[in-house]
Design an enzyme around this catalytic site. Structure first.
Site, PDB file in Angstrom:
ATOM      1  N   PRO A   1     -35.508 -37.213  -3.130  1.00 29.69           N
ATOM      2  CA  PRO A   1     -34.603 -37.253  -1.981  1.00 29.69           C
ATOM      3  C   PRO A   1     -33.113 -37.133  -2.323  1.00 29.69           C
ATOM      4  CG  PRO A   1     -35.485 -39.439  -2.409  1.00 29.69           C
ATOM      5  CD  PRO A   1     -36.189 -38.505  -3.332  1.00 29.69           C
TER       6      PRO A   1
ATOM      7  N   LYS B   1     -33.063 -32.874   0.885  1.00 33.81           N
ATOM      8  CA  LYS B   1     -33.558 -31.538   1.216  1.00 33.81           C
ATOM      9  C   LYS B   1     -34.928 -31.457   1.876  1.00 33.81           C
ATOM     10  CE  LYS B   1     -30.097 -29.184  -0.230  1.00 33.81           C
ATOM     11  NZ  LYS B   1     -29.113 -29.162   0.852  1.00 33.81           N
TER      12      LYS B   1
ATOM     13  N   TYR C   1     -25.497 -28.337  -1.234  1.00 34.41           N
ATOM     14  CA  TYR C   1     -25.661 -29.543  -0.422  1.00 34.41           C
ATOM     15  C   TYR C   1     -25.635 -29.200   1.072  1.00 34.41           C
ATOM     16  CZ  TYR C   1     -25.583 -34.485   0.654  1.00 34.41           C
ATOM     17  OH  TYR C   1     -25.924 -35.727   1.121  1.00 34.41           O
TER      18      TYR C   1
ATOM     19  N   HIS D   1     -20.345 -34.510   9.066  1.00 33.73           N
ATOM     20  CA  HIS D   1     -19.605 -34.922   7.870  1.00 33.73           C
ATOM     21  C   HIS D   1     -19.061 -33.697   7.157  1.00 33.73           C
ATOM     22  CE1 HIS D   1     -21.552 -39.126   7.222  1.00 33.73           C
ATOM     23  NE2 HIS D   1     -21.200 -38.922   8.471  1.00 33.73           N
TER      24      HIS D   1
ATOM     25  N   TYR E   1     -22.428 -41.236  -3.249  1.00 35.57           N
ATOM     26  CA  TYR E   1     -23.422 -41.128  -4.322  1.00 35.57           C
ATOM     27  C   TYR E   1     -22.828 -41.807  -5.548  1.00 35.57           C
ATOM     28  CZ  TYR E   1     -26.299 -37.715  -1.846  1.00 35.57           C
ATOM     29  OH  TYR E   1     -27.138 -37.093  -0.952  1.00 35.57           O
TER      30      TYR E   1
HETATM   31  C1  LIG Z   1     -40.986 -42.641   3.081  1.00 33.13           C
HETATM   32  C2  LIG Z   1     -40.220 -41.342   3.049  1.00 33.13           C
HETATM   33  C3  LIG Z   1     -38.830 -41.342   3.013  1.00 33.13           C
HETATM   34  C4  LIG Z   1     -38.129 -40.141   2.990  1.00 33.13           C
HETATM   35  N1  LIG Z   1     -36.774 -40.178   2.926  1.00 33.13           N
HETATM   36  C5  LIG Z   1     -36.097 -39.023   2.861  1.00 33.13           C
HETATM   37  C6  LIG Z   1     -34.691 -39.029   2.781  1.00 33.13           C
HETATM   38  O1  LIG Z   1     -34.050 -40.084   2.780  1.00 33.13           O
HETATM   39  N2  LIG Z   1     -34.049 -37.838   2.710  1.00 33.13           N
HETATM   40  C7  LIG Z   1     -34.738 -36.638   2.719  1.00 33.13           C
HETATM   41  O2  LIG Z   1     -34.130 -35.571   2.681  1.00 33.13           O
HETATM   42  N3  LIG Z   1     -36.069 -36.603   2.802  1.00 33.13           N
HETATM   43  C8  LIG Z   1     -36.748 -37.772   2.867  1.00 33.13           C
HETATM   44  N4  LIG Z   1     -38.089 -37.724   2.944  1.00 33.13           N
HETATM   45  C9  LIG Z   1     -38.719 -36.414   3.005  1.00 33.13           C
HETATM   46  C10 LIG Z   1     -38.785 -35.861   4.431  1.00 33.13           C
HETATM   47  O3  LIG Z   1     -38.966 -36.909   5.339  1.00 33.13           O
HETATM   48  C11 LIG Z   1     -39.937 -34.863   4.495  1.00 33.13           C
HETATM   49  O4  LIG Z   1     -39.614 -33.801   3.640  1.00 33.13           O
HETATM   50  C12 LIG Z   1     -40.237 -34.332   5.891  1.00 33.13           C
HETATM   51  O5  LIG Z   1     -40.841 -35.337   6.655  1.00 33.13           O
HETATM   52  C13 LIG Z   1     -41.141 -33.119   5.834  1.00 33.13           C
HETATM   53  O6  LIG Z   1     -41.587 -32.775   7.112  1.00 33.13           O
HETATM   54  P1  LIG Z   1     -43.050 -32.219   7.329  1.00 33.13           P
HETATM   55  O7  LIG Z   1     -43.124 -31.907   8.782  1.00 33.13           O
HETATM   56  O8  LIG Z   1     -43.348 -31.171   6.351  1.00 33.13           O
HETATM   57  O9  LIG Z   1     -44.039 -33.418   6.954  1.00 33.13           O
HETATM   58  P2  LIG Z   1     -44.233 -34.897   7.622  1.00 33.13           P
HETATM   59  O10 LIG Z   1     -42.986 -35.339   8.268  1.00 33.13           O
HETATM   60  O11 LIG Z   1     -44.842 -35.698   6.558  1.00 33.13           O
HETATM   61  O12 LIG Z   1     -45.277 -34.616   8.770  1.00 33.13           O
HETATM   62  C14 LIG Z   1     -46.665 -34.406   8.532  1.00 33.13           C
HETATM   63  C15 LIG Z   1     -47.462 -34.881   9.743  1.00 33.13           C
HETATM   64  O13 LIG Z   1     -48.834 -34.556   9.543  1.00 33.13           O
HETATM   65  C16 LIG Z   1     -49.624 -35.646   9.960  1.00 33.13           C
HETATM   66  N5  LIG Z   1     -50.908 -35.574   9.276  1.00 33.13           N
HETATM   67  C17 LIG Z   1     -51.199 -35.859   7.990  1.00 33.13           C
HETATM   68  N6  LIG Z   1     -52.500 -35.634   7.733  1.00 33.13           N
HETATM   69  C18 LIG Z   1     -53.042 -35.187   8.886  1.00 33.13           C
HETATM   70  C19 LIG Z   1     -54.355 -34.805   9.253  1.00 33.13           C
HETATM   71  N7  LIG Z   1     -55.372 -34.810   8.384  1.00 33.13           N
HETATM   72  N8  LIG Z   1     -54.584 -34.403  10.522  1.00 33.13           N
HETATM   73  C20 LIG Z   1     -53.573 -34.364  11.430  1.00 33.13           C
HETATM   74  N9  LIG Z   1     -52.308 -34.733  11.132  1.00 33.13           N
HETATM   75  C21 LIG Z   1     -52.051 -35.137   9.874  1.00 33.13           C
HETATM   76  C22 LIG Z   1     -48.801 -36.864   9.576  1.00 33.13           C
HETATM   77  O14 LIG Z   1     -49.174 -38.012  10.320  1.00 33.13           O
HETATM   78  C23 LIG Z   1     -47.387 -36.390   9.922  1.00 33.13           C
HETATM   79  O15 LIG Z   1     -47.043 -36.693  11.249  1.00 33.13           O
HETATM   80  C24 LIG Z   1     -38.820 -38.919   2.976  1.00 33.13           C
HETATM   81  C25 LIG Z   1     -40.219 -38.910   3.011  1.00 33.13           C
HETATM   82  C26 LIG Z   1     -40.928 -40.093   3.034  1.00 33.13           C
HETATM   83  C27 LIG Z   1     -42.440 -40.037   3.055  1.00 33.13           C
END
Ligand SMILES: Cc1cc2nc3c(=O)[nH]c(=O)nc-3n(C[C@H](O)[C@H](O)[C@H](O)COP(=O)(O)OP(=O)(O)OC[C@H]3O[C@@H](n4cnc5c(N)ncnc54)[C@H](O)[C@@H]3O)c2cc1C
Length: 412
Positions: free
Chosen positions: A299, A303, A391, A78, A207
């Site tokens: 969200p 980011k 952005y 985009h 938006y």
């Molecule tokens: C419902 C939801 C909707 C979202 N929508 C958006 C959006 O539209 N736009 C946007 O920019 N961001 C969005 N986000 C934010 C974005 O998805 C996160 O910032 C991103 O997933 C971060 O990645 P991460 O790898 O740090 O954490 P996560 O993706 O949360 O990964 C963490 C992993 O650790 C695992 N875990 C947790 N505890 C343990 C444990 N004790 N032992 C072993 N494994 C464990 C979990 O199962 C998971 O697989 C959303 C988040 C959520 C929760």
């Protein structure tokens, strides 16, 4: 149950989200071993619907890491977004405003799928469905991780632990009280999000600031729309029938020139709470936090996933420097380097949130002020450029001395 089975590796990584998976792959490219421990099943991780907007830097990093093949084919590039207010649309040409940068729409769970496949192809070690994950001796130079898997007890000896286990993981809470400070802000609203089987009404994200509350029109593929509307944080999803959701979405996107959303079957719906959160520092001794384990953004700025990628980019380079030359300077500066970007992204996400949402305590003055701010962005190239630069994403890993130069290219 008998004795724990002993494993050893360089870096023990907790969490198979974007942060943990990308870190483990970047480390592999640097010749550093890791074992990744995940609580959920592979299928759960690969189907969890979350983010979908990738910054230019995230796309570049995935490509450089060899994880971009399907994203290049299926991701939607985009070059602009639309800001909608006063029932009129205003397109921001991100591409022109940032000298050629863009965003790519490609769902987070697709990124996760690609990374899991890449890790397994390269002989990577990922343990799904690990239970009772615990850390030991994290303040020593040889920390250990214990966990259960398939009825057996395991123990990993490693040099470092990377806590990539998201906001509700155990890593952050394993740090002794007082060693880390938390900054937090909860917002008085949430997002009701749907995934719908219908082509998006526009090729670009919209938006919308509306007096009934914020709404966002996005997509995951050319035939799947992702739409959100601002709702109460304690909203009961049960009172939102599909027809009520569509009715509310139609109202919040209406324009003077009779714009119509495409309506189709709703495949999934859910409510996401909104908060800002930062842990400082993102490190305690041999434990390093990355991604949502260390910080959460609302969200609105799209980011969360991008910050996770930026963190592990810095962390992988820091581990590389340590293993290559025993130099801990980059590891010592990990938290400081990441937090500079984290706070800038916190500001941007808060700013976008405050500009588009209806606050419960807000009045007509606040709404007019928001409209004036949006009007500034629509009419001032300087204001539009600020939004577009943030952005599409700040450059990854911005050392202080380079802060004035723009978009340095990076290489692994
Ligand atoms: C419902 C939801 C909707 C979202 N929508 C958006 C959006 O539209 N736009 C946007 O920019 N961001 C969005 N986000 C934010 C974005 O998805 C996160 O910032 C991103 O997933 C971060 O990645 P991460 O790898 O740090 O954490 P996560 O993706 O949360 O990964 C963490 C992993 O650790 C695992 N875990 C947790 N505890 C343990 C444990 N004790 N032992 C072993 N494994 C464990 C979990 O199962 C998971 O697989 C959303 C988040 C959520 C929760």
């Amino acid at each position: 149950m008998g004795m724990a089975k002993d494993l050893s590796t360089h870096v023990g990584i907790i969490g198979a989200g974007p942060a943990g998976l990308l870190l483990s792959h970047l480390l592999h490219l640097h010749g550093i071993q890791s074992i990744l421990i995940e609580a959920q099943t592979r299928e759960h991780c690969e189907t969890r619907v979350r983010a979908g907007v990738l910054e230019q830097g995230t796309v570049d990093l995935l490509n450089e890491a060899g994880a971009g093949e399907r994203m290049r084919r299926e991701g939607l590039i985009h070059h602009g977004i639309e800001l909608r207010f006063n029932r009129r649309g205003h397109r921001l040409d991100l591409h022109q405003l940032t000298n050629g940068r863009a965003i790519t729409v490609y769902a987070q769970h697709e990124v996760v799928k690609d990374l899991v496949a890449l890790r397994f192809d390269a002989g990577g070690r990922i343990v799904f469905q690990a239970g009772q994950v615990q850390f030991h001796d994290i303040a020593s130079s040889s920390p250990r991780i214990t966990f259960q898997h398939g009825g057996e007890a395991y123990e990993i000896s490693c040099d470092f632990i990377a806590g990539c286990d998201g906001f509700h993981g155990i890593s952050r809470n394993s740090i002794p009280g007082g060693a880390v400070r938390f900054y937090e802000k909860a917002y008085p609203f949430a997002w009701l999000g749907i995934l719908a089987e219908v082509p998006p009404a526009s090729n670009e994200l919209i938006y919308s600031n509306h007096e009934r509350g914020f709404a966002l029109s996005s997509m995951r593929t050319p035939t799947i729309s992702r739409l959100y509307l601002q709702c109460d944080p304690h909203e009961d999803l049960a009172v939102w029938s599909d027809s009520r959701i569509w009715e509310e979405l139609h109202r919040r996107f209406e324009t003077v020139d009779s714009f119509r959303l495409n309506q189709g079957p709703i495949l999934q719906k859910g409510i996401t709470s909104m908060r800002s959160f930062v842990a400082d520092p993102m490190q305690y001794s041999r434990l390093f936090l990355a991604g949502d384990a260390a910080h959460i953004v609302p969200p609105t700025g799209a980011k969360g996933l991008n910050l996770a990628a930026a963190d592990v980019y810095v962390l992988a380079r820091a581990f590389d420097s340590w293993y290559r030359s025993g130099n801990s300077a980059l590891l010592d500066r990990y938290s400081e380097t990441c937090l500079r970007r984290v706070w800038r992204v916190q500001h941007f996400s808060w700013w976008m949130t405050s500009m588009f949402h209806r606050f419960p305590e807000g009045d007509e003055f606040d709404h007019r002020r928001q409209l004036a701010e949006l009007g500034n962005i629509a009419s001032s190239r300087a204001a539009a450029t600020y939004l577009a630069e943030n952005y599409t994403g700040l450059p990854f890993d911005l050392p202080e001395e380079l802060a004035q130069t723009s978009w340095p290219t990076h290489s692994l």
